[in-house]
Design a protein around this motif. Structure first.
Motif, PDB file in Angstrom:
ATOM      1  N   THR A  78       0.824  -1.204   0.000  1.00 16.65           N
ATOM      2  CA  THR A  78       0.000   0.000   0.000  1.00 16.65           C
ATOM      3  C   THR A  78       0.859   1.255   0.000  1.00 16.65           C
ATOM      4  OG1 THR A  78      -1.636  -1.213   1.310  1.00 16.65           O
ATOM      5  CG2 THR A  78      -1.920   1.166   1.158  1.00 16.65           C
ATOM      6  N   VAL A  79       0.491   2.204  -0.857  1.00 21.79           N
ATOM      7  CA  VAL A  79       1.198   3.490  -0.943  1.00 21.79           C
ATOM      8  C   VAL A  79       0.189   4.608  -0.700  1.00 21.79           C
ATOM      9  CG1 VAL A  79       2.391   5.104  -2.479  1.00 21.79           C
ATOM     10  CG2 VAL A  79       3.007   2.678  -2.497  1.00 21.79           C
ATOM     11  N   HIS A  80       0.512   5.489   0.235  1.00 22.20           N
ATOM     12  CA  HIS A  80      -0.309   6.681   0.477  1.00 22.20           C
ATOM     13  C   HIS A  80       0.055   7.737  -0.549  1.00 22.20           C
ATOM     14  CE1 HIS A  80      -0.831  10.522   3.124  1.00 22.20           C
ATOM     15  NE2 HIS A  80      -1.782  10.424   2.213  1.00 22.20           N
ATOM     16  N   LEU A  81      -0.892   8.066  -1.408  1.00 19.78           N
ATOM     17  CA  LEU A  81      -0.708   9.083  -2.444  1.00 19.78           C
ATOM     18  C   LEU A  81      -1.026  10.442  -1.819  1.00 19.78           C
ATOM     19  CD1 LEU A  81      -0.159   9.175  -5.597  1.00 19.78           C
ATOM     20  CD2 LEU A  81      -2.618   9.476  -5.815  1.00 19.78           C
ATOM     21  N   MET A  82       0.004  11.173  -1.461  1.00 24.09           N
ATOM     22  CA  MET A  82      -0.192  12.422  -0.723  1.00 24.09           C
ATOM     23  C   MET A  82      -0.792  13.498  -1.622  1.00 24.09           C
ATOM     24  SD  MET A  82       3.246  12.611   1.600  1.00 24.09           S
ATOM     25  CE  MET A  82       2.604  14.004   2.533  1.00 24.09           C
ATOM     26  N   ALA A  83      -1.868  14.113  -1.153  1.00 25.14           N
ATOM     27  CA  ALA A  83      -2.571  15.123  -1.948  1.00 25.14           C
ATOM     28  C   ALA A  83      -1.824  16.445  -1.970  1.00 25.14           C
ATOM     29  CB  ALA A  83      -3.981  15.328  -1.399  1.00 25.14           C
ATOM     30  N   GLY A  84      -1.374  16.885  -0.807  1.00 23.28           N
ATOM     31  CA  GLY A  84      -0.716  18.177  -0.712  1.00 23.28           C
ATOM     32  C   GLY A  84      -1.698  19.327  -0.587  1.00 23.28           C
ATOM     33  N   ALA A  85      -1.141  20.522  -0.538  1.00 27.82           N
ATOM     34  CA  ALA A  85      -1.948  21.727  -0.360  1.00 27.82           C
ATOM     35  C   ALA A  85      -2.517  22.208  -1.689  1.00 27.82           C
ATOM     36  CB  ALA A  85      -1.098  22.833   0.268  1.00 27.82           C
ATOM     37  N   ALA A 102      -3.097   5.609 -10.539  1.00 28.78           N
ATOM     38  CA  ALA A 102      -3.798   4.337 -10.390  1.00 28.78           C
ATOM     39  C   ALA A 102      -3.464   3.374 -11.520  1.00 28.78           C
ATOM     40  CB  ALA A 102      -5.300   4.577 -10.323  1.00 28.78           C
ATOM     41  N   GLU A 103      -3.309   3.891 -12.721  1.00 27.79           N
ATOM     42  CA  GLU A 103      -2.948   3.028 -13.846  1.00 27.79           C
ATOM     43  C   GLU A 103      -1.605   2.349 -13.595  1.00 27.79           C
ATOM     44  OE1 GLU A 103      -3.028   5.673 -17.157  1.00 27.79           O
ATOM     45  OE2 GLU A 103      -5.219   5.686 -17.314  1.00 27.79           O
ATOM     46  N   ARG A 104      -0.645   3.092 -13.052  1.00 24.31           N
ATOM     47  CA  ARG A 104       0.687   2.518 -12.771  1.00 24.31           C
ATOM     48  C   ARG A 104       0.629   1.584 -11.568  1.00 24.31           C
ATOM     49  NH1 ARG A 104      -0.257   6.377 -16.386  1.00 24.31           N
ATOM     50  NH2 ARG A 104       1.469   6.432 -17.884  1.00 24.31           N
ATOM     51  N   ALA A 105      -0.138   1.970 -10.549  1.00 25.21           N
ATOM     52  CA  ALA A 105      -0.237   1.125  -9.366  1.00 25.21           C
ATOM     53  C   ALA A 105      -0.920  -0.200  -9.685  1.00 25.21           C
ATOM     54  CB  ALA A 105      -1.000   1.860  -8.270  1.00 25.21           C
ATOM     55  N   ARG A 106      -1.949  -0.145 -10.521  1.00 25.30           N
ATOM     56  CA  ARG A 106      -2.664  -1.359 -10.907  1.00 25.30           C
ATOM     57  C   ARG A 106      -1.714  -2.335 -11.585  1.00 25.30           C
ATOM     58  NH1 ARG A 106      -5.704   0.747 -14.537  1.00 25.30           N
ATOM     59  NH2 ARG A 106      -7.013   1.780 -12.956  1.00 25.30           N
ATOM     60  N   ALA A 107      -0.890  -1.820 -12.472  1.00 24.94           N
ATOM     61  CA  ALA A 107       0.068  -2.672 -13.175  1.00 24.94           C
ATOM     62  C   ALA A 107       1.104  -3.264 -12.222  1.00 24.94           C
ATOM     63  CB  ALA A 107       0.764  -1.871 -14.278  1.00 24.94           C
ATOM     64  N   ALA A 108       1.398  -2.534 -11.144  1.00 24.35           N
ATOM     65  CA  ALA A 108       2.400  -2.989 -10.180  1.00 24.35           C
ATOM     66  C   ALA A 108       1.801  -3.845  -9.070  1.00 24.35           C
ATOM     67  CB  ALA A 108       3.104  -1.780  -9.569  1.00 24.35           C
ATOM     68  N   GLY A 109       0.470  -3.975  -9.033  1.00 25.54           N
ATOM     69  CA  GLY A 109      -0.170  -4.745  -7.982  1.00 25.54           C
ATOM     70  C   GLY A 109      -0.146  -4.059  -6.624  1.00 25.54           C
ATOM     71  N   VAL A 110      -0.158  -2.722  -6.630  1.00 24.73           N
ATOM     72  CA  VAL A 110      -0.093  -1.923  -5.405  1.00 24.73           C
ATOM     73  C   VAL A 110      -1.406  -1.182  -5.223  1.00 24.73           C
ATOM     74  CG1 VAL A 110       1.038   0.065  -4.307  1.00 24.73           C
ATOM     75  CG2 VAL A 110       2.417  -1.664  -5.491  1.00 24.73           C
ATOM     76  N   THR A 111      -1.869  -1.083  -3.981  1.00 25.61           N
ATOM     77  CA  THR A 111      -3.044  -0.290  -3.656  1.00 25.61           C
ATOM     78  C   THR A 111      -2.621   1.124  -3.267  1.00 25.61           C
ATOM     79  OG1 THR A 111      -4.304  -2.203  -2.882  1.00 25.61           O
ATOM     80  CG2 THR A 111      -5.000  -0.046  -2.070  1.00 25.61           C
ATOM     81  N   LEU A 112      -3.307   2.124  -3.811  1.00 29.41           N
ATOM     82  CA  LEU A 112      -3.100   3.507  -3.400  1.00 29.41           C
ATOM     83  C   LEU A 112      -4.171   3.879  -2.386  1.00 29.41           C
ATOM     84  CD1 LEU A 112      -2.533   5.227  -6.871  1.00 29.41           C
ATOM     85  CD2 LEU A 112      -0.789   4.361  -5.300  1.00 29.41           C
ATOM     86  N   VAL A 113      -3.791   4.651  -1.367  1.00 28.23           N
ATOM     87  CA  VAL A 113      -4.781   5.165  -0.422  1.00 28.23           C
ATOM     88  C   VAL A 113      -4.673   6.681  -0.367  1.00 28.23           C
ATOM     89  CG1 VAL A 113      -5.097   3.109   0.993  1.00 28.23           C
ATOM     90  CG2 VAL A 113      -3.203   4.658   1.511  1.00 28.23           C
ATOM     91  N   LEU A 114      -5.837   7.320  -0.188  1.00 21.91           N
ATOM     92  CA  LEU A 114      -5.947   8.774  -0.138  1.00 21.91           C
ATOM     93  C   LEU A 114      -6.349   9.173   1.277  1.00 21.91           C
ATOM     94  CD1 LEU A 114      -8.106   9.199  -3.387  1.00 21.91           C
ATOM     95  CD2 LEU A 114      -5.611   8.955  -3.202  1.00 21.91           C
ATOM     96  N   GLU A 115      -5.699  10.205   1.810  1.00 20.69           N
ATOM     97  CA  GLU A 115      -5.961  10.624   3.183  1.00 20.69           C
ATOM     98  C   GLU A 115      -6.316  12.102   3.239  1.00 20.69           C
ATOM     99  OE1 GLU A 115      -3.850  10.408   7.581  1.00 20.69           O
ATOM    100  OE2 GLU A 115      -2.568  10.636   5.822  1.00 20.69           O
ATOM    101  N   ALA A 116      -7.358  12.402   3.989  1.00 23.24           N
ATOM    102  CA  ALA A 116      -7.726  13.792   4.261  1.00 23.24           C
ATOM    103  C   ALA A 116      -7.105  14.196   5.596  1.00 23.24           C
ATOM    104  CB  ALA A 116      -9.238  13.945   4.315  1.00 23.24           C
TER     105      ALA A 116
END
Length: 268
Positions: A110-117, A139-153
């Motif tokens: 799992t990789v946290h995709l940081m949103a930023g300001a 997401a297209e790259r993560a899907r190919a790598a078999g990795v889940t992205l998570v988004l955090e507020a």
């Protein structure tokens, strides 16, 4: 490290940015393992090489379960991530690819995709549309790598200009882009500061939650040090069917091992 409830079990991972800071980074893996943590998360692993991290994890018998995408230098507009900054597209893409490289080499799921300001000089709708486009690209790259992205507020008290408005907004983006690849990082501390109503919101968003983190409020201290009833919260997490890790992302306010009593009777 685990905690059992009548309704199920919760597995805990040590966040090595926040825990065991009484040790240099390279010594934190063994310190966490000695306390019973079989899993760790590290916001920014990039100061160490992949081979060095692999060696530290193997020696400690641990799994790395979460890393963040790289952030920009402190004091810059991308210090909390670059996904919301239209002018930082190349920085964002380079960071995603670097994170996925680390994830692949270290078997990080799992990789946290940081949103930023959100930039003050960019229209909010334009910034959000660019953010969603960036999530689609990642997401297209993560899907190919078999990795889940998570988004955090991240709550607006600690980060007033953070782009994602709420956990619910993160879930809406995940649903729109690809709920099989993109999920929500549900941090109970940020959720409490950003509106409370923790159990109901967690259960409503449960289908899209890909990772969980805990700390108490106020002060982002250990669970049980503030206003959140973590006995109730964690019992409901266990009952929800969530099978992922719960990251301990809190300030121990002293030696980390002395802060772990809140987990109660535990096994590694």
């Amino acid at each position: 490290m685990r905690r059992s409830f009548p309704s199920g079990e919760v597995r805990f991972a040590a966040n090595l940015k926040w825990l065991y800071t009484e040790h240099p980074l390279e010594e934190r893996f063994d310190a966490a393992a000695s306390a019973g943590f079989a899993a760790v998360e590290l916001a920014s692993p990039y100061e160490l090489t992949v081979p060095r991290l692999r060696s530290l994890l193997d020696a400690a018998g641990q799994q790395m379960v979460l890393i963040n995408t790289p952030a920009g230098p402190a004091g810059t507009s991308t210090a909390m991530g670059s996904a919301f900054t239209p002018s930082a597209r190349e920085q964002f893409r380079d960071g995603v690819m670097r994170a996925l490289e680390y994830a692949a080499e270290l078997s990080v799921p799992t990789v946290h995709l940081m949103a930023g300001a959100k930039p003050e000089d960019v229209d909010g709708a334009r910034a959000f549309a660019g953010y969603v486009a960036n999530v689609v690209w990642a997401a297209e790259r993560a899907r190919a790598a078999g990795v889940t992205l998570v988004l955090e507020a991240i709550n607006k008290r600690d980060q007033p200009g953070y782009g994602l408005e709420s956990m619910e907004a993160a879930a809406a983006v995940a649903r729109e882009v690809d709920p099989m690849t993109v999920g929500v990082l549900f941090d109970f501390y940020h959720a409490q500061v950003g509106g409370g109503n923790l159990v109901e919101r967690f259960e409503a968003l449960r289908p899209w939650i890909g990772h969980v983190q805990v700390a108490d409020n106020p002060g982002r201290g250990r669970p049980g040090s503030g206003e959140i009833n973590y006995d109730v919260v964690l019992s409901r997490v266990a009952a929800s069917g969530y099978e992922g890790w719960v990251g301990c992302e809190y300030d121990p306010a002293g030696p980390t091992d002395e802060s772990l009593a809140w987990i109660g009777e535990r096994t590694s």
